[in-house]
Design a protein around this motif. Structure first.
Motif, PDB file in Angstrom:
ATOM      1  N   LYS A 154      29.604  42.055  42.412  1.00 27.02           N
ATOM      2  CA  LYS A 154      30.681  43.601  42.932  1.00 27.02           C
ATOM      3  C   LYS A 154      29.520  44.405  43.864  1.00 27.02           C
ATOM      4  N   TRP A 155      30.462  43.765  45.112  1.00 26.88           N
ATOM      5  CA  TRP A 155      29.813  44.625  46.161  1.00 26.88           C
ATOM      6  C   TRP A 155      31.204  46.406  46.365  1.00 26.88           C
ATOM      7  N   MET A 156      30.420  47.219  46.880  1.00 29.84           N
ATOM      8  CA  MET A 156      31.369  48.658  47.349  1.00 29.84           C
ATOM      9  C   MET A 156      31.799  47.818  48.833  1.00 29.84           C
ATOM     10  N   ILE A 157      33.036  48.035  49.099  1.00 27.79           N
ATOM     11  CA  ILE A 157      33.350  48.031  50.944  1.00 27.79           C
ATOM     12  C   ILE A 157      34.184  48.961  50.913  1.00 27.79           C
ATOM     13  N   GLN A 158      34.196  49.474  52.268  1.00 29.98           N
ATOM     14  CA  GLN A 158      34.638  51.045  52.866  1.00 29.98           C
ATOM     15  C   GLN A 158      35.835  50.291  53.420  1.00 29.98           C
ATOM     16  N   SER A 159      37.494  50.528  53.912  1.00 31.72           N
ATOM     17  CA  SER A 159      38.128  49.613  55.304  1.00 31.72           C
ATOM     18  C   SER A 159      39.002  50.647  55.740  1.00 31.72           C
ATOM     19  N   THR A 160      39.766  50.832  56.858  1.00 34.32           N
ATOM     20  CA  THR A 160      40.821  51.348  56.686  1.00 34.32           C
ATOM     21  C   THR A 160      41.863  51.140  56.280  1.00 34.32           C
ATOM     22  N   GLN A 161      42.108  49.262  55.833  1.00 34.62           N
ATOM     23  CA  GLN A 161      42.471  48.172  56.195  1.00 34.62           C
ATOM     24  C   GLN A 161      43.121  47.836  54.847  1.00 34.62           C
ATOM     25  N   VAL A 162      43.811  48.024  53.971  1.00 31.90           N
ATOM     26  CA  VAL A 162      44.613  47.898  52.499  1.00 31.90           C
ATOM     27  C   VAL A 162      44.212  46.470  52.102  1.00 31.90           C
ATOM     28  N   GLN A 163      44.101  45.989  51.329  1.00 35.35           N
ATOM     29  CA  GLN A 163      43.595  44.732  50.504  1.00 35.35           C
ATOM     30  C   GLN A 163      44.243  45.165  49.010  1.00 35.35           C
ATOM     31  N   ASP A 164      44.998  43.534  48.620  1.00 29.22           N
ATOM     32  CA  ASP A 164      45.274  43.708  46.906  1.00 29.22           C
ATOM     33  C   ASP A 164      44.280  43.147  46.471  1.00 29.22           C
ATOM     34  N   VAL A 165      44.664  42.991  45.012  1.00 27.36           N
ATOM     35  CA  VAL A 165      43.470  42.933  43.766  1.00 27.36           C
ATOM     36  C   VAL A 165      44.125  41.534  43.758  1.00 27.36           C
ATOM     37  N   GLY A 166      43.035  40.830  43.815  1.00 26.79           N
ATOM     38  CA  GLY A 166      43.160  39.503  43.673  1.00 26.79           C
ATOM     39  C   GLY A 166      43.343  38.896  44.201  1.00 26.79           C
ATOM     40  N   ASP A 167      43.486  39.158  45.421  1.00 26.73           N
ATOM     41  CA  ASP A 167      43.559  38.577  47.429  1.00 26.73           C
ATOM     42  C   ASP A 167      41.794  37.742  46.822  1.00 26.73           C
ATOM     43  N   GLU A 168      41.704  36.588  47.817  1.00 24.69           N
ATOM     44  CA  GLU A 168      40.316  36.655  47.966  1.00 24.69           C
ATOM     45  C   GLU A 168      39.936  36.660  49.918  1.00 24.69           C
ATOM     46  N   ILE A 169      39.470  37.228  49.847  1.00 21.03           N
ATOM     47  CA  ILE A 169      39.030  37.945  51.722  1.00 21.03           C
ATOM     48  C   ILE A 169      37.658  37.263  52.423  1.00 21.03           C
ATOM     49  N   GLY A 170      37.437  37.141  53.313  1.00 19.99           N
ATOM     50  CA  GLY A 170      35.630  37.048  53.727  1.00 19.99           C
ATOM     51  C   GLY A 170      34.731  38.262  54.156  1.00 19.99           C
ATOM     52  N   LEU A 171      33.932  38.348  54.071  1.00 21.82           N
ATOM     53  CA  LEU A 171      33.102  39.633  54.682  1.00 21.82           C
ATOM     54  C   LEU A 171      32.261  39.356  55.854  1.00 21.82           C
ATOM     55  N   ASN A 172      31.841  39.531  56.640  1.00 27.40           N
ATOM     56  CA  ASN A 172      31.139  39.267  57.919  1.00 27.40           C
ATOM     57  C   ASN A 172      29.927  40.695  57.454  1.00 27.40           C
ATOM     58  N   ILE A 173      28.475  39.947  58.204  1.00 25.88           N
ATOM     59  CA  ILE A 173      27.951  41.516  57.994  1.00 25.88           C
ATOM     60  C   ILE A 173      26.912  40.903  59.490  1.00 25.88           C
ATOM     61  N   ASP A 174      27.205  42.000  60.495  1.00 24.73           N
ATOM     62  CA  ASP A 174      26.406  42.073  61.734  1.00 24.73           C
ATOM     63  C   ASP A 174      24.609  42.022  61.133  1.00 24.73           C
ATOM     64  N   PRO A 175      23.801  41.683  62.546  1.00 29.84           N
ATOM     65  CA  PRO A 175      22.806  42.083  61.460  1.00 29.84           C
ATOM     66  C   PRO A 175      22.172  43.364  62.013  1.00 29.84           C
ATOM     67  N   ASP A 176      22.149  44.728  62.694  1.00 28.83           N
ATOM     68  CA  ASP A 176      21.755  45.770  62.588  1.00 28.83           C
ATOM     69  C   ASP A 176      22.316  46.423  61.508  1.00 28.83           C
ATOM     70  N   SER A 177      23.066  45.604  60.421  1.00 30.13           N
ATOM     71  CA  SER A 177      23.565  46.806  59.453  1.00 30.13           C
ATOM     72  C   SER A 177      22.886  46.407  58.092  1.00 30.13           C
ATOM     73  N   ILE A 178      21.653  45.184  58.670  1.00 30.12           N
ATOM     74  CA  ILE A 178      21.431  45.128  56.901  1.00 30.12           C
ATOM     75  C   ILE A 178      19.662  45.539  57.048  1.00 30.12           C
ATOM     76  N   HIS A 179      19.343  46.006  56.145  1.00 32.06           N
ATOM     77  CA  HIS A 179      18.658  46.867  55.947  1.00 32.06           C
ATOM     78  C   HIS A 179      17.325  46.482  54.888  1.00 32.06           C
ATOM     79  N   ILE A 180      16.523  46.313  55.333  1.00 31.30           N
ATOM     80  CA  ILE A 180      15.122  45.277  55.092  1.00 31.30           C
ATOM     81  C   ILE A 180      14.203  46.521  54.302  1.00 31.30           C
ATOM     82  N   MET A 181      14.360  46.798  52.345  1.00 26.52           N
ATOM     83  CA  MET A 181      13.448  47.177  52.154  1.00 26.52           C
ATOM     84  C   MET A 181      12.089  46.462  50.852  1.00 26.52           C
ATOM     85  N   LYS A 182      10.659  47.185  50.822  1.00 26.05           N
ATOM     86  CA  LYS A 182       9.852  46.074  50.365  1.00 26.05           C
ATOM     87  C   LYS A 182      10.248  46.397  49.016  1.00 26.05           C
TER      88      LYS A 182
END
Lengths: 274, 373
Positions: free
Chosen positions: B316-344
């Motif tokens: 389960k992911w947490m997403i913060q968005s200004t657009q409302v979604q409905d529970v049960g909807d299927e949605i797509g998620l995109n992540i930009d390269p600079d939004s990904i942080h890798i840790m050891k």
């Protein structure tokens, strides 16, 4: 909250009110009544006027009471502070040890001091073994003050300890943090914050010391008349209740004045804690 | 001189009974810096502060202040002052006498004390309160007296032990701004202890994240947030989705069954790593356009944005968005390269899980309100 006028409030309060009237107000009333009447029951100021010749005894009692009280304060202050800084378990044990002598009868404790101090007593017989003495210790002023100090010391320790154990440690740390050395922290923070305990300790030691008769009789050997002895004789031997009551009344007034004085100077801390 | 080190803690260890409170801690604090020790209750941050103030001697290690070893020096001889958690004002003194306390024990002249007290009360906006009894003041006013009292001694370093913990939220925010501006105006070093990550991020030049008696990361607020060192820091500072990933090569990471471009390099090929994606960095798109697809399981409105929980193959992911979604909807998620942080991988890996037990009620429960010691 219960209204002060409701019947429930009155029902709850009445036993205490009755108690106070029977055992506090009525005895005081009788003391005052006897003071201002003669043996025939007529109103007179004779008793009060006769008190002049007891002035030296009053002064002696107050002086010795004060001495014993101050000695108690100087002994109890560091001890109470030390107790309040130990762990909770140690504190309980130490307080119990302080109170332990109070569970023994007051007369027995005073008698024990007689056997310790007398010329053939514990101390002198030990000193004799190393070729010293005997020193006269019983029947001296020192023995009377020792008796008062010993018997009333717990009444100084307990109120001091109860105030000190509630001192906020971070306030003491703040004083150190702001540059106060040990002595400055003591004088500027610990002593002022302990004032309520000091005041009630002073009262609780001074009052019984000033009015004691037993200690001065047993340890002072009768050479040493305190005001308590005079009162006792008036009731027990002379059967002059009126004079005895008059002396008691004056003593009571003196004590009330000294308590009021103490209260005035310890007000910053929130009054006397008993 | 800029960049002068004012406090240097070297190999500090402290044990209370059998519990190791600080483990070989090393920390250098520069002059005029606003440094925050941040961590949960019992992480050792208050202990560190008490060592610098002189209330506690470390079992091992050196405390160096302005180039001098000060182990064993009693608190009243140290040029630091402390703001205590519950103010610790002197209840038997009025506002003036509280502020004057430090100067009086230093035997300063009456006139100098008078001037300095006025200056300090002006600084904290308490002019006219001189004769007031401290117990008649509100929490915020007492806090100001404590600040004036400490600063009146011209400390080289001010130590603040969760100073705003007892104030309500609105007052806390105001005091944060005020403390920061006092620090900038006076130009002295502040060492601030808190468990409130927002407070730490908004005020500090440098944040020291601690857990379990160990420094987890030292860095600017931006570094700490964007480049957390390990899963503990990522989880403690803000919200984060922490996933298991594998570095396929430099700049290529695989997680949630997908390969992503990223900006991190220098890992072994196929090294197992922790991947952090902040909830506000996830872009919601229609389910056909998304690199990842998931089902919305919960939506909470928080004013500025919605907090949306999305089930992605059981995680389960947490997403913060200004657009409302409905529970049960299927949605797509995109992540930009600079939004990904890798840790050891670290001892904290896998400890935080996903947002599956997240609910509104839980959100309230997890608001930090605990107090240390």
């Amino acid at each position: 909250m219960i209204k002060k006028t409701s019947p429930g409030y009155k029902a709850v309060v009445s036993p205490y009110l009755l108690w106070s009237i029977l055992f506090v107000i009525a005895p005081m009333f009788f003391v005052a009544y006897y003071s201002f009447t003669g043996s025939d029951g007529a109103w007179t100021l004779e008793n009060i006027l006769a008190l002049g010749k007891y002035t030296p005894t009053f002064v002696r009692s107050i002086w010795h009471g004060l001495l014993a009280t101050l000695i108690c304060l100087f002994l109890a202050f560091p001890l109470s502070y030390f107790i309040s800084k130990t762990s909770a378990n140690t504190q309980r044990t130490m307080v119990a040890l302080v109170m332990l002598p109070m569970w023994m009868n007051f007369l027995i404790r005073t008698y024990s001091w007689m056997t310790i101090l007398q010329d053939t007593g514990l101390i002198n017989s030990m000193l004799a073994k190393v070729g010293l003495g005997p020193f006269q210790m019983l029947n001296t002023r020192g023995a009377v003050i020792l008796g008062m100090t010993y018997n009333f010391l717990p009444y100084m320790i307990l109120p001091l300890y109860s105030v000190m154990s509630k001192l906020d440690q971070s306030v003491i740390e703040a004083a150190q943090d702001l540059g106060g050395n040990r002595y400055q922290v003591l004088r500027r923070v610990i002593i002022p914050l302990s004032m309520p305990g000091i005041a009630s300790g002073l009262t609780m030691v001074f009052v019984p010391s000033v009015s004691t008769f037993y200690i001065s009789q047993k340890l002072g050997g009768g050479s040493f008349d305190l005001i308590g002895d005079v009162i006792e004789r008036q009731f027990q031997q002379a059967y002059n209740y009126n004079l005895g009551a008059a002396i008691s009344l004056v003593l009571m007034v003196l004590i009330l004045i000294s308590m009021a004085f103490l209260n005035k100077y310890s007000d910053s801390g929130g009054g006397v804690v008993v | 001189m800029k960049d002068k080190i004012i406090i240097d803690l070297k190999n500090i260890s402290v044990k209370f009974d059998e519990e190791q409170v600080l483990k070989n801690l090393n920390l250098s604090i520069k002059d005029k810096e606003f440094v925050t020790l941040l961590g949960p209750s019992g992480c050792g941050k208050t202990t560190t502060l008490r060592i610098i103030a002189g209330f506690l001697e470390p079992d091992e290690g050196q405390v160096i202040f302005e180039g001098k070893l000060i182990n064993g020096l009693p608190p009243h001889k140290r040029k630091v002052n402390t703001i205590f958690q519950r103010y610790a004002l002197f209840p038997h003194l009025n506002v003036f006498d509280n502020v004057a306390f430090g100067m009086r024990v230093k035997k300063m002249s009456k006139a100098a004390i008078e001037d300095k007290v006025q200056e300090m009360l002006t600084l904290v906006n308490l002019k006219g309160f001189e004769k007031r009894h401290v117990e008649s003041l509100s929490g915020g006013q007492q806090q100001r007296v404590a600040i004036a009292r400490a600063l009146a001694n011209d400390p080289h370093v001010l130590l603040l032990d969760e100073p705003l913990g007892a104030l309500d939220l609105k007052l806390r925010k105001d005091m944060q701004v005020e403390l920061k501006s006092i620090q900038e105006r006076l130009g002295i070093t502040f060492l601030y202890v808190t468990h409130d990550q927002e407070e730490a991020l908004s005020m500090s030049d440098k944040v020291v994240v601690m857990d379990n008696g160990i420094i987890q990361q030292i860095g600017s607020p931006i570094d700490i947030y964007n480049e957390p060192e390990n899963a503990f820091v990522a989880d403690f500072i803000g919200e984060s989705n922490i996933l298991d990933g594998i570095m396929r090569s430099d700049y290529k990471v695989e997680f949630s069954g997908q390969k992503f471009e990223c900006l991190d390099a220098g890992f072994e090929k196929n090294e197992k790593v922790d991947v952090v994606v902040r909830p506000e960095d996830v872009v919601v798109v229609s389910k056909d356009e998304g690199m990842l697809k998931g089902t919305v399981t919960s939506v909470v409105f928080l004013g500025v944005h919605y907090e949306i929980i999305v089930d992605l193959k059981g995680f389960k992911w947490m997403i913060q968005s200004t657009q409302v979604q409905d529970v049960g909807d299927e949605i797509g998620l995109n992540i930009d390269p600079d939004s990904i942080h890798i840790m050891k991988k670290s001892e904290y890996s896998g400890r935080y899980g996903d947002y599956s037990c997240f609910s509104e009620e839980f959100y309230e429960l997890s608001e930090p309100d605990e107090e240390e010691e």
